[in-house]
Motif scaffolding. Structure first.
Motif, short mmCIF file in Angstrom:
data_model
loop_
_atom_site.label_atom_id
_atom_site.label_comp_id
_atom_site.label_asym_id
_atom_site.label_seq_id
_atom_site.Cartn_x
_atom_site.Cartn_y
_atom_site.Cartn_z
N UNK A 62 0.97 -0.98 0.10
CA UNK A 62 -0.01 0.02 -0.17
C UNK A 62 0.94 1.30 0.08
N UNK A 63 0.33 2.38 -0.50
CA UNK A 63 1.00 3.47 -0.45
C UNK A 63 0.05 4.66 -0.27
N UNK A 64 0.64 5.83 -0.19
CA UNK A 64 -0.21 7.05 0.03
C UNK A 64 0.35 8.00 -0.87
N UNK A 65 -0.49 8.92 -1.09
CA UNK A 65 0.14 10.46 -1.93
C UNK A 65 0.80 9.96 -3.15
N UNK A 66 0.15 8.99 -3.94
CA UNK A 66 0.93 8.76 -5.24
C UNK A 66 2.33 8.28 -5.00
N UNK A 67 2.75 7.31 -4.00
CA UNK A 67 3.78 6.74 -3.93
C UNK A 67 4.87 7.60 -3.12
N UNK A 68 4.40 8.55 -2.29
CA UNK A 68 5.22 9.17 -1.27
C UNK A 68 5.49 8.44 -0.10
N UNK A 69 4.60 7.66 0.36
CA UNK A 69 4.70 6.88 1.72
C UNK A 69 4.44 5.62 1.06
N UNK A 70 5.34 4.46 1.62
CA UNK A 70 5.01 3.17 1.43
C UNK A 70 4.61 2.26 2.67
N UNK A 71 4.02 1.27 2.62
CA UNK A 71 4.03 0.27 3.58
C UNK A 71 4.72 -0.96 3.41
N UNK A 72 4.71 -1.76 4.38
CA UNK A 72 5.39 -2.93 4.25
C UNK A 72 4.59 -3.95 3.18
N UNK A 73 4.97 -4.87 2.65
CA UNK A 73 4.52 -5.57 1.69
C UNK A 73 3.84 -6.75 2.27
N UNK A 74 2.71 -7.09 1.91
CA UNK A 74 1.79 -8.60 2.26
C UNK A 74 1.45 -9.36 1.12
N UNK A 75 1.94 -10.65 1.26
CA UNK A 75 2.14 -11.73 0.12
C UNK A 75 0.72 -12.20 0.08
N UNK A 76 0.36 -12.24 -1.23
CA UNK A 76 -0.91 -12.96 -1.54
C UNK A 76 -0.67 -14.14 -2.68
N UNK A 77 -0.86 -15.31 -2.09
CA UNK A 77 -0.69 -16.49 -2.86
C UNK A 77 -2.05 -17.05 -3.49
N UNK A 78 -2.10 -17.35 -4.73
CA UNK A 78 -3.35 -17.93 -5.20
C UNK A 78 -2.82 -19.01 -5.96
N UNK A 79 -3.36 -20.29 -5.30
CA UNK A 79 -3.01 -21.50 -6.02
C UNK A 79 -4.17 -22.00 -7.04
N UNK A 80 -3.60 -22.72 -7.82
CA UNK A 80 -4.51 -23.30 -9.14
C UNK A 80 -5.03 -24.51 -8.70
#
Length: 112
Positions: A94-112
């Motif tokens: 996630x980010x705010x203000x068009x990339x000025x601030x960033x949060x840490x990432x969260x992994x999304x895994x979609x299995x088939x």
């Protein structure tokens, strides 16, 4: 502004997940928040964006499946992800203000 993301995980194709991103600090300066994602070996790309007046933007690949919303009182943005596909697998940021601030990432895994 500090951003904290929640909600990633493992889901089967066709399933749903909801990501949340809460902002703290100088939240009065926030004009927009959004989600980007980065799959292994690929560039980070925009997923969805919402301004604080409610204007939304989506990547073509997620239109009709993902919905971004915000709670201005809680300074939180949500990404509801439905009909997930294996190609949605990525680290979501996630980010705010068009990339000025960033949060840490969260992994999304979609299995088939």
């Amino acid at each position: 502004v500090q951003l904290q993301a929640y909600g990633g995980g493992l889901v089967q194709a066709g399933g749903s997940l909801r990501l949340s991103c809460s902002a703290s600090g100088s939240t009065s300066s926030i004009t927009a928040m959004g989600w980007f994602r980065q799959a292994a070996g690929k560039k980070r790309e925009l997923v969805a964006l919402i301004t604080w007046v409610g204007t939304t933007t989506y990547a073509d690949s997620v239109k009709g499946r993902f919905t971004i919303s915000r709670d201005n009182v809680k300074n939180t943005v949500y990404l509801q992800m439905d009909s997930l596909k294996p190609e949605d697998t990525a680290v979501y940021y996630c980010n705010s203000n068009y990339g000025l601030y960033w949060g840490q990432g969260t992994l999304v895994t979609v299995s088939s």
